[in-house]
Design a protein around this motif. Structure first.
Motif, PDB file in Angstrom:
ATOM      1  N   LYS A 261      32.000  31.400  42.483  1.00 39.63           N
ATOM      2  CA  LYS A 261      31.172  32.453  43.064  1.00 39.63           C
ATOM      3  C   LYS A 261      29.777  31.923  43.415  1.00 39.63           C
ATOM      4  CE  LYS A 261      29.947  37.224  42.484  1.00 39.63           C
ATOM      5  NZ  LYS A 261      29.464  38.184  41.508  1.00 39.63           N
ATOM      6  N   GLY A 262      29.293  32.345  44.566  1.00 38.41           N
ATOM      7  CA  GLY A 262      27.929  31.980  44.959  1.00 38.41           C
ATOM      8  C   GLY A 262      27.794  30.586  45.536  1.00 38.41           C
ATOM      9  N   VAL A 263      28.907  29.858  45.647  1.00 37.69           N
ATOM     10  CA  VAL A 263      28.850  28.518  46.236  1.00 37.69           C
ATOM     11  C   VAL A 263      28.720  28.655  47.752  1.00 37.69           C
ATOM     12  CG1 VAL A 263      30.104  26.345  46.578  1.00 37.69           C
ATOM     13  CG2 VAL A 263      30.227  27.530  44.373  1.00 37.69           C
ATOM     14  N   ASP A 264      27.716  28.035  48.337  1.00 39.71           N
ATOM     15  CA  ASP A 264      27.494  28.141  49.784  1.00 39.71           C
ATOM     16  C   ASP A 264      28.704  27.623  50.560  1.00 39.71           C
ATOM     17  OD1 ASP A 264      25.014  29.202  49.468  1.00 39.71           O
ATOM     18  OD2 ASP A 264      23.942  27.290  49.658  1.00 39.71           O
ATOM     19  N   GLY A 265      29.143  28.429  51.528  1.00 39.71           N
ATOM     20  CA  GLY A 265      30.252  28.002  52.380  1.00 39.71           C
ATOM     21  C   GLY A 265      31.612  28.453  51.879  1.00 39.71           C
ATOM     22  N   LEU A 266      31.650  29.101  50.701  1.00 40.57           N
ATOM     23  CA  LEU A 266      32.927  29.625  50.188  1.00 40.57           C
ATOM     24  C   LEU A 266      32.896  31.142  50.196  1.00 40.57           C
ATOM     25  CD1 LEU A 266      33.818  27.520  47.002  1.00 40.57           C
ATOM     26  CD2 LEU A 266      34.215  26.994  49.420  1.00 40.57           C
ATOM     27  N   GLN A 267      33.927  31.734  50.784  1.00 40.04           N
ATOM     28  CA  GLN A 267      34.088  33.192  50.719  1.00 40.04           C
ATOM     29  C   GLN A 267      35.293  33.489  49.846  1.00 40.04           C
ATOM     30  OE1 GLN A 267      34.810  35.148  54.503  1.00 40.04           O
ATOM     31  NE2 GLN A 267      35.529  36.985  53.453  1.00 40.04           N
ATOM     32  N   LEU A 268      35.086  34.227  48.752  1.00 38.20           N
ATOM     33  CA  LEU A 268      36.178  34.548  47.829  1.00 38.20           C
ATOM     34  C   LEU A 268      36.772  35.911  48.159  1.00 38.20           C
ATOM     35  CD1 LEU A 268      34.536  33.373  44.468  1.00 38.20           C
ATOM     36  CD2 LEU A 268      35.681  32.009  46.233  1.00 38.20           C
ATOM     37  N   ASN A 269      38.000  36.117  47.700  1.00 39.14           N
ATOM     38  CA  ASN A 269      38.647  37.418  47.906  1.00 39.14           C
ATOM     39  C   ASN A 269      37.794  38.512  47.257  1.00 39.14           C
ATOM     40  OD1 ASN A 269      40.984  38.639  49.067  1.00 39.14           O
ATOM     41  ND2 ASN A 269      41.687  39.116  47.004  1.00 39.14           N
ATOM     42  N   PRO A 270      37.577  39.638  47.953  1.00 42.84           N
ATOM     43  CA  PRO A 270      36.666  40.653  47.424  1.00 42.84           C
ATOM     44  C   PRO A 270      37.244  41.472  46.275  1.00 42.84           C
ATOM     45  CG  PRO A 270      37.694  41.466  49.395  1.00 42.84           C
ATOM     46  CD  PRO A 270      38.172  40.056  49.229  1.00 42.84           C
ATOM     47  N   ILE A 271      36.344  42.067  45.493  1.00 46.73           N
ATOM     48  CA  ILE A 271      36.743  43.083  44.509  1.00 46.73           C
ATOM     49  C   ILE A 271      36.496  44.410  45.209  1.00 46.73           C
ATOM     50  CG2 ILE A 271      36.130  44.146  42.307  1.00 46.73           C
ATOM     51  CD1 ILE A 271      35.168  41.192  41.529  1.00 46.73           C
ATOM     52  N   GLN A 272      37.551  45.220  45.353  1.00 45.83           N
ATOM     53  CA  GLN A 272      37.424  46.462  46.126  1.00 45.83           C
ATOM     54  C   GLN A 272      37.078  47.652  45.241  1.00 45.83           C
ATOM     55  OE1 GLN A 272      41.375  46.194  48.136  1.00 45.83           O
ATOM     56  NE2 GLN A 272      40.202  46.314  50.040  1.00 45.83           N
ATOM     57  N   GLN A 273      36.273  48.549  45.815  1.00 43.57           N
ATOM     58  CA  GLN A 273      35.861  49.788  45.149  1.00 43.57           C
ATOM     59  C   GLN A 273      37.058  50.693  44.866  1.00 43.57           C
ATOM     60  OE1 GLN A 273      32.653  51.998  44.949  1.00 43.57           O
ATOM     61  NE2 GLN A 273      32.082  50.012  44.092  1.00 43.57           N
ATOM     62  N   ASP A 274      37.073  51.330  43.708  1.00 47.16           N
ATOM     63  CA  ASP A 274      38.084  52.343  43.356  1.00 47.16           C
ATOM     64  C   ASP A 274      39.516  51.808  43.307  1.00 47.16           C
ATOM     65  OD1 ASP A 274      36.152  54.437  43.267  1.00 47.16           O
ATOM     66  OD2 ASP A 274      36.217  54.566  45.463  1.00 47.16           O
ATOM     67  N   VAL A 275      39.650  50.477  43.237  1.00 43.49           N
ATOM     68  CA  VAL A 275      40.991  49.887  43.247  1.00 43.49           C
ATOM     69  C   VAL A 275      41.297  49.252  41.894  1.00 43.49           C
ATOM     70  CG1 VAL A 275      42.451  48.087  44.264  1.00 43.49           C
ATOM     71  CG2 VAL A 275      40.944  49.449  45.735  1.00 43.49           C
ATOM     72  N   GLN A 276      42.478  49.561  41.361  1.00 43.18           N
ATOM     73  CA  GLN A 276      42.993  48.845  40.195  1.00 43.18           C
ATOM     74  C   GLN A 276      43.868  47.723  40.742  1.00 43.18           C
ATOM     75  OE1 GLN A 276      45.019  51.282  37.158  1.00 43.18           O
ATOM     76  NE2 GLN A 276      46.479  49.605  36.952  1.00 43.18           N
ATOM     77  N   PRO A 277      43.379  46.481  40.710  1.00 45.09           N
ATOM     78  CA  PRO A 277      44.062  45.393  41.417  1.00 45.09           C
ATOM     79  C   PRO A 277      45.222  44.780  40.625  1.00 45.09           C
ATOM     80  CG  PRO A 277      41.991  44.587  40.506  1.00 45.09           C
ATOM     81  CD  PRO A 277      42.158  46.011  40.033  1.00 45.09           C
ATOM     82  N   ASN A 278      45.994  43.916  41.298  1.00 43.20           N
ATOM     83  CA  ASN A 278      47.077  43.220  40.596  1.00 43.20           C
ATOM     84  C   ASN A 278      46.868  41.703  40.574  1.00 43.20           C
ATOM     85  OD1 ASN A 278      47.669  42.455  43.203  1.00 43.20           O
ATOM     86  ND2 ASN A 278      49.780  43.215  43.197  1.00 43.20           N
ATOM     87  N   TYR A 279      45.748  41.239  41.132  1.00 42.93           N
ATOM     88  CA  TYR A 279      45.399  39.813  41.096  1.00 42.93           C
ATOM     89  C   TYR A 279      46.540  38.941  41.626  1.00 42.93           C
ATOM     90  CZ  TYR A 279      42.067  42.082  38.054  1.00 42.93           C
ATOM     91  OH  TYR A 279      41.133  42.942  37.558  1.00 42.93           O
ATOM     92  N   SER A 280      47.043  39.334  42.799  1.00 42.35           N
ATOM     93  CA  SER A 280      48.234  38.650  43.295  1.00 42.35           C
ATOM     94  C   SER A 280      47.954  37.289  43.935  1.00 42.35           C
ATOM     95  CB  SER A 280      48.998  39.544  44.265  1.00 42.35           C
ATOM     96  OG  SER A 280      48.126  40.067  45.234  1.00 42.35           O
ATOM     97  N   TYR A 281      46.827  37.154  44.628  1.00 40.28           N
ATOM     98  CA  TYR A 281      46.536  35.866  45.291  1.00 40.28           C
ATOM     99  C   TYR A 281      45.057  35.547  45.143  1.00 40.28           C
ATOM    100  CZ  TYR A 281      51.089  36.468  47.469  1.00 40.28           C
ATOM    101  OH  TYR A 281      52.430  36.641  47.669  1.00 40.28           O
ATOM    102  N   PHE A 282      44.743  34.252  45.265  1.00 40.36           N
ATOM    103  CA  PHE A 282      43.338  33.879  45.262  1.00 40.36           C
ATOM    104  C   PHE A 282      43.001  33.036  46.496  1.00 40.36           C
ATOM    105  CE2 PHE A 282      39.272  32.161  44.062  1.00 40.36           C
ATOM    106  CZ  PHE A 282      38.685  33.267  43.484  1.00 40.36           C
ATOM    107  N   PRO A 283      42.816  33.716  47.637  1.00 39.33           N
ATOM    108  CA  PRO A 283      42.463  33.005  48.854  1.00 39.33           C
ATOM    109  C   PRO A 283      40.968  32.659  48.877  1.00 39.33           C
ATOM    110  CG  PRO A 283      42.594  35.350  49.300  1.00 39.33           C
ATOM    111  CD  PRO A 283      42.979  35.171  47.853  1.00 39.33           C
ATOM    112  N   VAL A 284      40.650  31.498  49.407  1.00 39.10           N
ATOM    113  CA  VAL A 284      39.252  31.094  49.594  1.00 39.10           C
ATOM    114  C   VAL A 284      39.076  30.702  51.061  1.00 39.10           C
ATOM    115  CG1 VAL A 284      37.440  29.455  48.925  1.00 39.10           C
ATOM    116  CG2 VAL A 284      39.116  30.236  47.228  1.00 39.10           C
ATOM    117  N   VAL A 285      38.032  31.235  51.687  1.00 42.18           N
ATOM    118  CA  VAL A 285      37.746  30.886  53.083  1.00 42.18           C
ATOM    119  C   VAL A 285      36.628  29.839  53.089  1.00 42.18           C
ATOM    120  CG1 VAL A 285      36.981  31.767  55.330  1.00 42.18           C
ATOM    121  CG2 VAL A 285      38.449  33.182  53.866  1.00 42.18           C
ATOM    122  N   PHE A 286      36.935  28.695  53.685  1.00 48.06           N
ATOM    123  CA  PHE A 286      35.989  27.581  53.715  1.00 48.06           C
ATOM    124  C   PHE A 286      35.251  27.541  55.049  1.00 48.06           C
ATOM    125  CE2 PHE A 286      39.004  26.473  50.483  1.00 48.06           C
ATOM    126  CZ  PHE A 286      38.269  25.801  49.520  1.00 48.06           C
TER     127      PHE A 286
END
Ligand SMILES: *Cc1c(COP(=O)(O)O)cnc(C)c1O
Length: 368
Positions: A261-286
């Motif tokens: 988190k917070g590393v310049d140039g990396l976009q992590l999958n968001p945590i969405q409001q009001d959502v109980q997630p299932n942590y299915s994937y961890f995509p990173v956008v470079f």
């Protein structure tokens, strides 16, 4: 050969599965909506908090037969940022996919662009809750109502996800899950359709069994997409452990966040409001211009250490060879850009945190 793959199938103990399938040996009932099928169907109706659910051989047939049961014609608005199955189900129904771009935050359909794609031939919207991120279900519902369109969610990535306390399978006319071996919840191969309308349920049930309505009545040109008893038994076993599995995934995702988190140039999958997630994937956008290394270089560096990250989703479905000359990926520019930058890192319940640290060390070591 990579030793750490992007995912690994969840399995019960050998003994638990043997115990579960014992009755199948006694009854000789192997498929055709037997006791295991019925038990899993009931358990999932409750777990997923939906009105009604039917079980099929896989998530693809769930999509394909749902579209057939709804009697769709003409054009269907969908996303190219998905697994092949979503687009193929549309095309195999003789429908024309009209590709809507995605938003760059959670990678689901950009709802502000849907209305401009609607024509008099449009009959449905097929959005995807991609990576387990839920679509803007409220806005999609508003548009569907306004233009009298059906909504079929591809919910393959969102097993167990809840939005404002409501099961994600409850949204839309229909939501389709995949229970493939690689998904958060598996029945080896398997899929399900959640729905509200009883007539739709009857039609779908017919279509998954050749359209056979009774011993002497065949009233639809159906396929064969019945979940068998061994798959249903695997589903029953895995369902007993699903909350534990999701909790383990959560710990892994938290570690990834902590490190990246917070590393310049990396976009992590968001945590969405009001959502109980299932942590299915961890995509990173470079973003190569900021990070200094591109997605392919990071993937190669991981592979050198035996770690198999995957380019989900590249190429876009509208760039597939089988559709050559038919669609233009440049018309979905955000999806095109992200598909060139995204890398999905390994994530499964039993992935050791020490391996997550190694993966993060390698990724961060690529930063210039
Ligand atoms: C896995 C998947 C499917 C297809 O499911 P199967 O069970 O493999 O047929 C459809 N859509 C998406 C987005 C998927 O990830």
């Amino acid at each position: 050969m990579n030793t750490i793959l992007v995912t690994r199938s969840s399995m019960p103990s050998f003994e638990e599965y043997c115990e579960e399938i014992k009755e199948i040996w006694d009854s000789h009932w192997l498929t055709n909506m037997g006791p295991k099928h019925k038990a899993l169907q009931a358990a999932l109706t409750e777990y997923l908090a939906v009105d009604a659910i039917d079980l099929l051989t896989n998530g693809h047939m769930a999509l394909e037969l749902s579209m057939q049961a709804l009697g769709l014609t003409g054009e269907v608005i969908t996303t190219p940022f998905t697994f092949a199955s979503t687009t193929h189900a549309i095309v195999r129904n003789g429908l024309t996919p009209v590709f809507c771009d995605i938003n760059p935050v959670d990678f689901t359909m950009d709802v502000s662009k849907i209305e401009s794609l609607i024509t008099e031939k449009t009959t449905a919207i097929v959005p995807v809750h991609v990576y387990g991120n839920i679509c803007n279900v409220e806005e999609i519902e508003r548009i569907a109502k306004k233009y009298n369109l059906k909504v079929i969610y591809d919910a393959a990535h969102t097993f167990g996800v809840k939005y404002k306390g409501r099961g994600i399978g409850d949204f839309g006319d229909v939501s389709c899950f995949s229970f493939h071996a690689t998904k958060v919840f598996n029945s080896i191969e398997g899929g399900a359709v959640c729905y509200h309308d009883e007539k739709f349920g009857r039609d779908l049930y017919g279509l998954k069994n050749f359209g056979i309505r009774g011993q002497e009545v065949v009233d639809a040109v159906g396929a064969n997409a019945k979940m068998n008893e061994f798959c249903a038994a695997m589903g029953l076993c895995n369902l007993r452990h699903i909350d534990e599995e999701i909790a383990k995934r959560k710990a892994i995702v938290e570690r990834y966040y902590e490190r990246l988190k917070g590393v310049d140039g990396l976009q992590l999958n968001p945590i969405q409001q009001d959502v109980q997630p299932n942590y299915s994937y961890f995509p990173v956008v470079f973003d190569e211009t900021v990070f200094g290394a591109d997605r392919n270089e990071v993937m190669a560096a991981l592979a050198e250490s035996g770690i198999g990250a995957r380019k989900y989703f590249y190429p876009l479905t509208n760039a597939f060879e089988c559709f050559e000359g038919q669609y233009d990926p440049k018309k979905t520019p955000i999806a095109l850009k992200i598909s060139g930058q995204v890398l999905t890192l390994p994530l499964y319940a039993d992935l050791p945190l020490s391996v997550v640290d190694t993966i993060c060390d390698i990724v961060l070591g690529m930063k210039k």
